[in-house]
Design a protein around this motif. Structure first.
Motif, PDB file in Angstrom:
ATOM      1  N   PHE A   1       0.816  -1.221   0.000  1.00 18.58           N
ATOM      2  CA  PHE A   1       0.000   0.000   0.000  1.00 18.58           C
ATOM      3  C   PHE A   1       0.852   1.274   0.000  1.00 18.58           C
ATOM      4  O   PHE A   1       0.530   2.253   0.668  1.00 18.58           O
ATOM      5  N   LEU A   2       1.934   1.247  -0.767  1.00 18.94           N
ATOM      6  CA  LEU A   2       2.809   2.410  -0.862  1.00 18.94           C
ATOM      7  C   LEU A   2       2.333   3.340  -1.974  1.00 18.94           C
ATOM      8  O   LEU A   2       1.962   2.875  -3.056  1.00 18.94           O
TER       9      LEU A   2
ATOM     10  N   SER B   1       7.796  -0.184   9.678  1.00 19.18           N
ATOM     11  CA  SER B   1       7.660  -0.900   8.410  1.00 19.18           C
ATOM     12  C   SER B   1       6.563  -0.292   7.569  1.00 19.18           C
ATOM     13  O   SER B   1       5.758   0.527   8.035  1.00 19.18           O
ATOM     14  N   ALA B   2       6.504  -0.703   6.308  1.00 24.11           N
ATOM     15  CA  ALA B   2       5.476  -0.214   5.392  1.00 24.11           C
ATOM     16  C   ALA B   2       4.099  -0.653   5.882  1.00 24.11           C
ATOM     17  O   ALA B   2       3.961  -1.633   6.605  1.00 24.11           O
ATOM     18  N   PRO B   3       3.038   0.064   5.483  1.00 28.88           N
ATOM     19  CA  PRO B   3       1.689  -0.296   5.913  1.00 28.88           C
ATOM     20  C   PRO B   3       1.324  -1.708   5.480  1.00 28.88           C
ATOM     21  O   PRO B   3       1.772  -2.193   4.446  1.00 28.88           O
ATOM     22  N   ASP B   4       0.525  -2.371   6.308  1.00 27.29           N
ATOM     23  CA  ASP B   4      -0.032  -3.654   5.910  1.00 27.29           C
ATOM     24  C   ASP B   4      -1.549  -3.526   5.886  1.00 27.29           C
ATOM     25  O   ASP B   4      -2.112  -2.462   6.142  1.00 27.29           O
ATOM     26  N   GLU B   5      -2.224  -4.622   5.575  1.00 26.22           N
ATOM     27  CA  GLU B   5      -3.677  -4.560   5.412  1.00 26.22           C
ATOM     28  C   GLU B   5      -4.376  -4.118   6.688  1.00 26.22           C
ATOM     29  O   GLU B   5      -5.409  -3.446   6.631  1.00 26.22           O
ATOM     30  N   ALA B   6      -3.803  -4.445   7.847  1.00 24.94           N
ATOM     31  CA  ALA B   6      -4.432  -4.082   9.115  1.00 24.94           C
ATOM     32  C   ALA B   6      -4.393  -2.581   9.355  1.00 24.94           C
ATOM     33  O   ALA B   6      -5.183  -2.062  10.153  1.00 24.94           O
ATOM     34  N   SER B   7      -3.470  -1.871   8.673  1.00 23.60           N
ATOM     35  CA  SER B   7      -3.342  -0.432   8.895  1.00 23.60           C
ATOM     36  C   SER B   7      -4.200   0.386   7.941  1.00 23.60           C
ATOM     37  O   SER B   7      -4.170   1.612   7.987  1.00 23.60           O
ATOM     38  N   LEU B   8      -4.960  -0.259   7.056  1.00 21.25           N
ATOM     39  CA  LEU B   8      -5.811   0.461   6.115  1.00 21.25           C
ATOM     40  C   LEU B   8      -7.057   0.985   6.815  1.00 21.25           C
ATOM     41  O   LEU B   8      -7.594   0.357   7.728  1.00 21.25           O
ATOM     42  N   VAL B   9      -7.509   2.149   6.375  1.00 19.58           N
ATOM     43  CA  VAL B   9      -8.748   2.737   6.901  1.00 19.58           C
ATOM     44  C   VAL B   9      -9.624   3.149   5.721  1.00 19.58           C
ATOM     45  O   VAL B   9      -9.119   3.490   4.654  1.00 19.58           O
ATOM     46  N   PRO B  10     -10.954   3.099   5.888  1.00 21.73           N
ATOM     47  CA  PRO B  10     -11.841   3.514   4.794  1.00 21.73           C
ATOM     48  C   PRO B  10     -11.605   4.963   4.405  1.00 21.73           C
ATOM     49  O   PRO B  10     -11.396   5.829   5.268  1.00 21.73           O
ATOM     50  N   LEU B  11     -11.630   5.227   3.121  1.00 22.44           N
ATOM     51  CA  LEU B  11     -11.354   6.579   2.623  1.00 22.44           C
ATOM     52  C   LEU B  11     -12.524   7.519   2.821  1.00 22.44           C
ATOM     53  O   LEU B  11     -12.337   8.690   3.179  1.00 22.44           O
ATOM     54  N   GLN B  12     -13.756   7.057   2.589  1.00 23.60           N
ATOM     55  CA  GLN B  12     -14.908   7.946   2.566  1.00 23.60           C
ATOM     56  C   GLN B  12     -15.086   8.753   3.856  1.00 23.60           C
ATOM     57  O   GLN B  12     -15.325   9.973   3.790  1.00 23.60           O
TER      58      GLN B  12
ATOM     59  N   VAL C   1      -0.430   9.702  -2.090  1.00 25.78           N
ATOM     60  CA  VAL C   1      -1.215   8.734  -1.326  1.00 25.78           C
ATOM     61  C   VAL C   1      -1.511   7.557  -2.252  1.00 25.78           C
ATOM     62  O   VAL C   1      -1.384   7.665  -3.470  1.00 25.78           O
ATOM     63  N   SER C   2      -1.901   6.441  -1.658  1.00 26.59           N
ATOM     64  CA  SER C   2      -2.274   5.268  -2.439  1.00 26.59           C
ATOM     65  C   SER C   2      -3.671   4.838  -2.033  1.00 26.59           C
ATOM     66  O   SER C   2      -3.942   4.638  -0.847  1.00 26.59           O
ATOM     67  N   ILE C   3      -4.563   4.747  -3.006  1.00 25.23           N
ATOM     68  CA  ILE C   3      -5.936   4.310  -2.761  1.00 25.23           C
ATOM     69  C   ILE C   3      -6.062   2.876  -3.258  1.00 25.23           C
ATOM     70  O   ILE C   3      -5.700   2.575  -4.391  1.00 25.23           O
ATOM     71  N   THR C   4      -6.555   2.004  -2.400  1.00 24.03           N
ATOM     72  CA  THR C   4      -6.711   0.604  -2.775  1.00 24.03           C
ATOM     73  C   THR C   4      -8.099   0.128  -2.397  1.00 24.03           C
ATOM     74  O   THR C   4      -8.753   0.700  -1.517  1.00 24.03           O
TER      75      THR C   4
ATOM     76  N   LYS D   1     -12.680  -5.167  -0.041  1.00 26.19           N
ATOM     77  CA  LYS D   1     -14.094  -5.544   0.048  1.00 26.19           C
ATOM     78  C   LYS D   1     -14.980  -4.540  -0.685  1.00 26.19           C
ATOM     79  O   LYS D   1     -16.063  -4.177  -0.218  1.00 26.19           O
ATOM     80  N   GLY D   2     -14.472  -4.077  -1.841  1.00 26.44           N
ATOM     81  CA  GLY D   2     -15.255  -3.186  -2.681  1.00 26.44           C
ATOM     82  C   GLY D   2     -15.257  -1.732  -2.260  1.00 26.44           C
ATOM     83  O   GLY D   2     -15.875  -0.899  -2.927  1.00 26.44           O
ATOM     84  N   ARG D   3     -14.577  -1.391  -1.171  1.00 25.27           N
ATOM     85  CA  ARG D   3     -14.537  -0.011  -0.683  1.00 25.27           C
ATOM     86  C   ARG D   3     -13.120   0.545  -0.778  1.00 25.27           C
ATOM     87  O   ARG D   3     -12.143  -0.176  -0.589  1.00 25.27           O
ATOM     88  N   ALA D   4     -13.027   1.840  -1.063  1.00 27.19           N
ATOM     89  CA  ALA D   4     -11.723   2.496  -1.170  1.00 27.19           C
ATOM     90  C   ALA D   4     -11.119   2.678   0.216  1.00 27.19           C
ATOM     91  O   ALA D   4     -11.788   3.123   1.153  1.00 27.19           O
ATOM     92  N   HIS D   5      -9.841   2.323   0.341  1.00 29.74           N
ATOM     93  CA  HIS D   5      -9.102   2.478   1.589  1.00 29.74           C
ATOM     94  C   HIS D   5      -7.768   3.164   1.314  1.00 29.74           C
ATOM     95  O   HIS D   5      -7.259   3.128   0.192  1.00 29.74           O
ATOM     96  N   ILE D   6      -7.210   3.790   2.363  1.00 32.53           N
ATOM     97  CA  ILE D   6      -5.843   4.294   2.300  1.00 32.53           C
ATOM     98  C   ILE D   6      -5.133   3.884   3.589  1.00 32.53           C
ATOM     99  O   ILE D   6      -5.781   3.493   4.567  1.00 32.53           O
ATOM    100  N   ALA D   7      -3.817   3.974   3.573  1.00 31.12           N
ATOM    101  CA  ALA D   7      -3.060   3.686   4.785  1.00 31.12           C
ATOM    102  C   ALA D   7      -3.364   4.753   5.828  1.00 31.12           C
ATOM    103  O   ALA D   7      -3.455   5.945   5.519  1.00 31.12           O
TER     104      ALA D   7
END
Length: 248
Positions: free
Chosen positions: A74-75, A112-123, A145-148, A151-157
């Motif tokens: 998620f860089l 360390s770089a962000p992992d999936e647990a550090s993602l938060v919903p963007l909206q 920033v990186s938007i990923t 589960k179908g929703r936009a997240h960022i670190a």
């Protein structure tokens, strides 16, 4: 009558792939790969004509690495560029080992770089900051920033949320799209910071390489806030001097 240019000959054993092959091997579209090339993340292929180029296996590996850093670590693109440049920067084995040891001794700066647990919903961040989705996409396009999708929703670190919030404050200060201010304007400042950081790392490599990892870690942790303070105060000083120089 002008001579017709002959196609450039290449070693097909070294450059066996066409763009279609890159797409098939990486699962990415032609547009995404061209974007990586335009951003300087992937080298250009060996052209044999105006609209034809061939690519090496190293192109495939580079594209896969970028995709992994984007969608597994998620860089943002600018952080990915820094990673790729570090791989190509000619560090000696000793210098690389020192930097790895320093990283392990740093606190927040060495995280360390962000992992999936550090993602938060963007909206929710957009709503809280008063930032449009178009502006968020613009910040992602310039690589800050990186938007990923998760589960179908936009997240960022979570660590990148500050950029969205800061852009909201810039908008609230009156720097609107109607006046011509767009997210890509941030790229100007990002490029200058990156150039400064590249010079910082050169100083670190050449002047501190004889010190212990503990000593280097202490110096880096002490220097970063001091440099940040210098940049902020020097910028303010330039603004004051600029307006003081304006004569009626």
């Amino acid at each position: 009558m002008s001579a017709v240019a002959r196609p450039r000959e290449i070693d097909r054993a070294e450059y066996p792939h066409r763009m279609k092959d890159l797409c098939d091997r990486t699962g990415l579209s032609r547009q995404v790969i061209h974007f990586y090339i335009e951003q300087g993340l992937v080298p250009e292929g060996r052209k044999t004509g105006r609209n034809m180029a061939y690519y090496a296996e190293s192109h495939v590996e580079r594209i896969k690495l970028i995709r992994q850093l984007q969608h597994e670590r998620f860089l943002p693109l600018r952080a990915i560029r820094a990673v790729l440049e570090e791989e190509d920067d000619g560090l000696s084995t000793e210098q690389r080992r020192l930097l790895i040891d320093v990283r392990h001794r740093l606190g927040r700066l060495g995280s360390s770089a962000p992992d999936e647990a550090s993602l938060v919903p963007l909206q929710p961040i957009l709503l809280r900051a008063g930032v449009s989705r178009d502006d968020a996409e613009g910040l992602a396009q310039i690589g800050v920033v990186s938007i990923t999708k998760k589960k179908g929703r936009a997240h960022i670190a979570k660590d990148d949320a500050w950029m969205i919030e800061l852009w909201g404050e810039i908008r609230a200060a009156g720097f609107s799209r109607a006046l011509g201010f767009v997210p890509s304007d941030v790229g100007v400042f990002a490029e200058e910071v990156e150039a400064t950081f590249a010079k910082e790392t050169e100083l670190l490599k050449h002047r501190l390489s004889h010190l212990s990892p503990d000593a280097v870690a202490r110096m880096v942790e002490a220097a970063v806030p001091l440099i940040n303070q210098f940049v902020a105060r020097y910028h303010e000083s330039l603004v004051r001097k600029f307006f003081a120089s304006i004569q009626a």
